[in-house]
Design a protein around this motif. Structure first.
Motif, PDB file in Angstrom:
ATOM      1  N   THR A 136       0.830  -1.208   0.000  1.00  0.00           N
ATOM      2  CA  THR A 136       0.000   0.000   0.000  1.00  0.00           C
ATOM      3  C   THR A 136       0.867   1.261   0.000  1.00  0.00           C
ATOM      4  N   ARG A 137       1.906   1.252   0.850  1.00  0.00           N
ATOM      5  CA  ARG A 137       2.790   2.422   0.897  1.00  0.00           C
ATOM      6  C   ARG A 137       3.556   2.592  -0.415  1.00  0.00           C
ATOM      7  N   LEU A 138       3.975   1.492  -1.015  1.00  0.00           N
ATOM      8  CA  LEU A 138       4.672   1.582  -2.301  1.00  0.00           C
ATOM      9  C   LEU A 138       3.778   2.226  -3.359  1.00  0.00           C
ATOM     10  N   GLN A 139       2.516   1.825  -3.389  1.00  0.00           N
ATOM     11  CA  GLN A 139       1.591   2.397  -4.362  1.00  0.00           C
ATOM     12  C   GLN A 139       1.453   3.900  -4.163  1.00  0.00           C
ATOM     13  N   SER A 140       1.439   4.329  -2.915  1.00  0.00           N
ATOM     14  CA  SER A 140       1.365   5.758  -2.621  1.00  0.00           C
ATOM     15  C   SER A 140       2.624   6.480  -3.096  1.00  0.00           C
ATOM     16  N   HIS A 141       3.772   5.879  -2.880  1.00  0.00           N
ATOM     17  CA  HIS A 141       5.037   6.489  -3.300  1.00  0.00           C
ATOM     18  C   HIS A 141       5.114   6.624  -4.821  1.00  0.00           C
ATOM     19  N   PHE A 142       4.585   5.647  -5.531  1.00  0.00           N
ATOM     20  CA  PHE A 142       4.596   5.734  -7.004  1.00  0.00           C
ATOM     21  C   PHE A 142       3.822   6.970  -7.468  1.00  0.00           C
ATOM     22  N   GLY A 143       2.668   7.194  -6.847  1.00  0.00           N
ATOM     23  CA  GLY A 143       1.863   8.356  -7.209  1.00  0.00           C
ATOM     24  C   GLY A 143       2.563   9.670  -6.900  1.00  0.00           C
ATOM     25  N   GLN A 144       3.247   9.715  -5.761  1.00  0.00           N
ATOM     26  CA  GLN A 144       3.981  10.930  -5.401  1.00  0.00           C
ATOM     27  C   GLN A 144       5.123  11.204  -6.374  1.00  0.00           C
ATOM     28  N   CYS A 145       5.793  10.143  -6.821  1.00  0.00           N
ATOM     29  CA  CYS A 145       6.881  10.304  -7.795  1.00  0.00           C
ATOM     30  C   CYS A 145       6.362  10.888  -9.106  1.00  0.00           C
ATOM     31  N   ARG A 146       5.238  10.397  -9.564  1.00  0.00           N
ATOM     32  CA  ARG A 146       4.667  10.930 -10.800  1.00  0.00           C
ATOM     33  C   ARG A 146       4.285  12.402 -10.627  1.00  0.00           C
ATOM     34  N   GLY A 147       3.779  12.754  -9.459  1.00  0.00           N
ATOM     35  CA  GLY A 147       3.429  14.144  -9.208  1.00  0.00           C
ATOM     36  C   GLY A 147       4.655  15.045  -9.232  1.00  0.00           C
ATOM     37  N   LEU A 148       5.779  14.568  -8.695  1.00  0.00           N
ATOM     38  CA  LEU A 148       7.006  15.357  -8.695  1.00  0.00           C
ATOM     39  C   LEU A 148       7.523  15.589 -10.105  1.00  0.00           C
ATOM     40  N   LEU A 149       7.354  14.592 -10.981  1.00  0.00           N
ATOM     41  CA  LEU A 149       7.826  14.737 -12.359  1.00  0.00           C
ATOM     42  C   LEU A 149       7.079  15.838 -13.100  1.00  0.00           C
ATOM     43  N   LEU A 150       5.841  16.101 -12.701  1.00  0.00           N
ATOM     44  CA  LEU A 150       5.027  17.124 -13.360  1.00  0.00           C
ATOM     45  C   LEU A 150       5.114  18.479 -12.678  1.00  0.00           C
ATOM     46  N   SER A 151       5.792  18.527 -11.530  1.00  0.00           N
ATOM     47  CA  SER A 151       5.843  19.762 -10.755  1.00  0.00           C
ATOM     48  C   SER A 151       6.849  20.748 -11.343  1.00  0.00           C
ATOM     49  N   ASP A 152       6.548  22.039 -11.200  1.00  0.00           N
ATOM     50  CA  ASP A 152       7.469  23.090 -11.626  1.00  0.00           C
ATOM     51  C   ASP A 152       8.480  23.437 -10.535  1.00  0.00           C
ATOM     52  N   GLU A 153       8.273  22.915  -9.344  1.00  0.00           N
ATOM     53  CA  GLU A 153       9.173  23.191  -8.231  1.00  0.00           C
ATOM     54  C   GLU A 153      10.340  22.204  -8.230  1.00  0.00           C
ATOM     55  N   PRO A 154      11.503  22.602  -7.676  1.00  0.00           N
ATOM     56  CA  PRO A 154      12.632  21.676  -7.549  1.00  0.00           C
ATOM     57  C   PRO A 154      12.215  20.419  -6.799  1.00  0.00           C
ATOM     58  N   ALA A 155      12.494  19.247  -7.379  1.00  0.00           N
ATOM     59  CA  ALA A 155      11.976  18.000  -6.824  1.00  0.00           C
ATOM     60  C   ALA A 155      13.065  16.996  -6.490  1.00  0.00           C
ATOM     61  N   GLY A 156      14.321  17.334  -6.733  1.00  0.00           N
ATOM     62  CA  GLY A 156      15.399  16.365  -6.567  1.00  0.00           C
ATOM     63  C   GLY A 156      15.503  15.797  -5.168  1.00  0.00           C
ATOM     64  N   ARG A 157      15.443  16.661  -4.158  1.00  0.00           N
ATOM     65  CA  ARG A 157      15.576  16.186  -2.774  1.00  0.00           C
ATOM     66  C   ARG A 157      14.389  15.327  -2.365  1.00  0.00           C
ATOM     67  N   LYS A 158      13.184  15.720  -2.781  1.00  0.00           N
ATOM     68  CA  LYS A 158      12.010  14.913  -2.464  1.00  0.00           C
ATOM     69  C   LYS A 158      12.096  13.553  -3.146  1.00  0.00           C
ATOM     70  N   PHE A 159      12.608  13.558  -4.378  1.00  0.00           N
ATOM     71  CA  PHE A 159      12.782  12.302  -5.093  1.00  0.00           C
ATOM     72  C   PHE A 159      13.740  11.388  -4.330  1.00  0.00           C
ATOM     73  N   ASP A 160      14.833  11.974  -3.868  1.00  0.00           N
ATOM     74  CA  ASP A 160      15.824  11.200  -3.119  1.00  0.00           C
ATOM     75  C   ASP A 160      15.194  10.577  -1.876  1.00  0.00           C
ATOM     76  N   PHE A 161      14.358  11.345  -1.186  1.00  0.00           N
ATOM     77  CA  PHE A 161      13.691  10.832   0.006  1.00  0.00           C
ATOM     78  C   PHE A 161      12.734   9.694  -0.338  1.00  0.00           C
ATOM     79  N   LEU A 162      11.938   9.875  -1.397  1.00  0.00           N
ATOM     80  CA  LEU A 162      10.983   8.842  -1.784  1.00  0.00           C
ATOM     81  C   LEU A 162      11.685   7.547  -2.203  1.00  0.00           C
ATOM     82  N   ILE A 163      12.804   7.678  -2.889  1.00  0.00           N
ATOM     83  CA  ILE A 163      13.550   6.481  -3.301  1.00  0.00           C
ATOM     84  C   ILE A 163      14.044   5.722  -2.072  1.00  0.00           C
ATOM     85  N   GLN A 164      14.512   6.460  -1.067  1.00  0.00           N
ATOM     86  CA  GLN A 164      14.936   5.809   0.171  1.00  0.00           C
ATOM     87  C   GLN A 164      13.767   5.075   0.826  1.00  0.00           C
ATOM     88  N   GLU A 165      12.606   5.722   0.848  1.00  0.00           N
ATOM     89  CA  GLU A 165      11.432   5.102   1.454  1.00  0.00           C
ATOM     90  C   GLU A 165      11.008   3.850   0.680  1.00  0.00           C
TER      91      GLU A 165
END
Length: 295
Positions: A227-256
């Motif tokens: 369930t948590r993995l499915q949530s993380h996948f959705g957050q990753c896709r949202g970061l790819l579409l965001s105009d804000e810097p997303a590198g650090r958040k991506f790094d955190f999600l990958i760790q999770e």
């Protein structure tokens, strides 16, 4: 969309008889670091130029190179130093009044006097406001080229990461389908093993057998991790579409996500599930390498 931290931009400035080339190069860095390499006499412009870069770049090391040379196509006219000329003329009048010296100063005489004509190089230091504005305009042009390249590179990174997220979702679906069968497979294997060991010296206690299966089901449950993995996948896709810097958040999600996959691996007691875990970890590592270049 996502921006890459790798890029290059340049601009050419022609001003006051000089040709100035501005080059910007950016590479990966955890924070925003701006390194300036400019002529020593222009250090007064350094803080303003650095702030301009920092307003546009949020992550990455940016090297700013400013090269200056005489512009052969635009040789400046010699500048007349009015203050010095007036001083010489005033001194000539005093000579005539005080000592009765006769004669006049001709144009050739005045031009031969020291400091009457300003050196062309003084243009770089004299017009401070003009040079400051010109350098800012050229820097903005070079920054635009840098950002365009970072945007193109970021688009390629986003496409690759998105395809790998799709692969993770496919592996996740296989895990979801397989998870309910792990307990039943374990129950069948355990019961078959007990039957093989049955030699008449003991009887199979169905109650204890049921408790063992229940404990195994509790220990091996991966529902929460899935369930948590499915949530993380959705957050990753949202970061790819965001105009804000997303590198650090991506790094955190990958760790999770790695943490969840490792937990599934530690609970897995099924060969197919273990193989899926290995594939998922390989995809996460590839995503981590790509995400390291996302702003």
């Amino acid at each position: 969309m996502s921006l890459s931290m790798t890029g290059y931009g340049q601009a050419i400035l022609h001003y006051e008889g000089y040709k100035v080339r501005l080059e910007l190069k950016s590479v990966n860095h955890r924070y925003c670091e701006v390194m300036m390499r400019i002529p020593r006499e222009w250090t007064r412009y350094e803080d303003g130029l650095r702030r301009t870069v920092q307003q546009q770049i949020k992550r990455g090391r940016v090297d700013v190179f400013i090269h200056r040379e005489r512009d052969e196509e635009q040789i400046p006219a010699a500048r007349l130093n009015d203050t010095v000329v007036q001083a010489y003329l005033h001194a000539a009048e005093q000579l005539a009044d005080r000592y009765g010296v006769k004669g006049t100063l001709g144009i050739s005489d005045i031009l031969a006097l020291p400091d009457v004509l300003g050196e062309p190089g003084e243009a770089c230091n004299g017009d401070e406001e003009g040079w400051g504005e010109q350098l800012q305009q050229a820097l903005n042009e070079a920054l635009q080229g840098l950002l365009d390249m970072r945007r193109r590179e970021g688009g390629h990174l986003a496409q690759d990461v998105e395809s790998r997220i799709s692969r993770l979702e496919s592996l996740h679906h296989e895990m979801t389908v397989l998870a309910p069968h792990v307990v039943s497979d374990y129950r069948n294997r355990l019961k078959h093993r007990l039957i093989e060991l049955q030699d008449g010296s003991f009887t199979l206690d169905e109650h204890k057998f049921g408790m063992e299966i229940a404990l195994f089901a509790d220990r091996s449950s991966i529902d929460e991790e899935l369930t948590r993995l499915q949530s993380h996948f959705g957050q990753c896709r949202g970061l790819l579409l965001s105009d804000e810097p997303a590198g650090r958040k991506f790094d955190f999600l990958i760790q999770e996500m790695n943490r969840e996959v490792n937990t599934i691996g530690s609970k897995a007691n099924h060969l197919t599930l273990v193989n899926l875990v290995v594939e998922m970890k390989a995809e996460l590592e590839k995503i981590r390498e790509q995400a390291a270049n996302i702003e």
